[in-house]
Scaffold this active site. Structure first.
Site, short mmCIF file in Angstrom:
data_model
loop_
_atom_site.label_atom_id
_atom_site.label_comp_id
_atom_site.label_asym_id
_atom_site.label_seq_id
_atom_site.Cartn_x
_atom_site.Cartn_y
_atom_site.Cartn_z
CE LYS A 88 -1.79 -10.32 -10.20
NZ LYS A 88 -2.14 -10.07 -8.57
CB VAL A 110 3.81 -10.93 1.04
CG1 VAL A 110 3.29 -9.34 1.69
CG2 VAL A 110 4.19 -10.54 -0.41
NE ARG A 158 5.45 0.57 -6.79
CZ ARG A 158 6.48 0.93 -7.24
NH1 ARG A 158 6.59 2.16 -7.49
NH2 ARG A 158 7.46 0.02 -7.37
CE1 TYR A 176 0.26 -9.62 -12.35
CE2 TYR A 176 -1.12 -9.74 -14.59
CZ TYR A 176 -0.79 -8.91 -13.23
OH TYR A 176 -1.80 -8.08 -12.82
CB SER A 230 -4.88 -9.77 -12.81
OG SER A 230 -4.70 -9.20 -14.28
CG ASN A 281 -2.88 -4.03 -3.55
OD1 ASN A 281 -3.39 -4.08 -4.47
ND2 ASN A 281 -1.74 -3.19 -3.44
CB ALA A 328 -0.87 -0.24 1.33
#
Length: 271
Positions: free
Chosen positions: A181, A82, A18, A177, A164, A108, A16
């Site tokens: 997801k 994480v 940016r 990626y 996503s 996130n 969280a």
């Protein structure tokens, strides 16, 4: 309709820090709705921040924490990885020591776009591992640790995992990626069935193209093509994603679990 059930809840939002990001908007949105919020990030040094953050004097998760406090809510910024099991356990202990409980978790944190965006036959193992460890293993580790706390406390909870539309579209040159997801969606569905009896709900959101720092390097022609693929004709904003998170965590979302919702302007339909 006004969303209810968020007042005085304790939320964790990973990734969280940016300035132009989904994570920041979610964290501030939860605070605006009445939550105390723990914000995590990797503690990026100044030389790894984009020019607009440097110019604004942005201080990563500390700046987000200041915004939360300005809304009259408690904030706790925590530098945490994480992908590190011990760090995740330490995060959980810190939050419990500070707030006594966790009601909401938003996973996130995500790997930045990098050398993974290439065909599988040219994809190196380090790039694959970097994406999977952050996006999927990181979501697993935090969900497992915080999910245990929610189940043991016996008062329910809500977990929202950031997936996503790539995990449904499965486009070429993005195997790491897309796999990560899609894996988040599978993790979400499995866990939701396991912890539902404790009134812990687990859902995933699948954003489409959202205007954040992650898309800064997209060329103008590619950007025009991206917008042309969206039926509503525009990219999403971080607020669009945050609104969906707030609904899922509210009383009004109390009968929704195990889902992977597209929030994408209609880019992906039917699944």
């Amino acid at each position: 309709m006004q969303l209810t059930g968020l007042e005085n809840k304790v939320a964790i939002v990973t990734g969280a820090g940016r300035m132009r990001s989904i994570g920041r908007e979610i964290a501030v949105g939860l605070a605006r709705a009445g939550c105390d919020v723990v914000v995590t990030g990797t503690g990026r040094p100044r030389d790894r921040r984009p020019a607009d953050e440097v110019a604004a004097g942005w201080r990563d998760i500390d700046s987000v924490a200041d915004e939360i406090r300005a809304l009259g809510r408690r904030a706790l910024p925590v530098v945490s990885d994480v992908t590190d099991e011990a760090a995740v356990a330490a995060l959980a202990r810190t939050v419990v020591a500070e707030f006594g409980r966790v009601d909401i978790l938003v996973n996130n944190a995500g790997a930045p776009i990098g050398t993974d965006r290439r065909p599988v036959v040219g994809l190196d193992l380090a790039s694959w591992n970097r994406v999977l460890q952050t996006n999927l293993t990181g979501t697993f580790l935090v969900s497992r640790e915080i999910g245990r706390l929610m189940v043991e406390r016996g008062e329910g909870g809500c977990i929202v995992n950031m997936s996503s539309v790539a995990g449904k579209l499965l486009p070429p040159n993005s195997a790491a990626y897309a796999a990560s997801k899609a894996g988040v969606q599978a993790l979400t569905a499995c866990m939701a069935q396991e912890v539902g009896g404790a009134n812990v709900r687990v859902n995933a959101l699948c954003p489409g193209y959202v205007e954040t720092v992650r898309l800064d390097g997209v060329a103008d022609d590619a950007w025009a093509a991206m917008l042309a693929s969206i039926p509503l004709g525009r990219a999403g904003s971080p607020a669009d994603i945050a609104s969906a998170v707030l609904f899922l965590c509210s009383d009004q979302g109390a009968w929704v679990t195990g889902q992977a919702w597209n929030v994408d302007g209609g880019h992906v339909v039917g699944h």
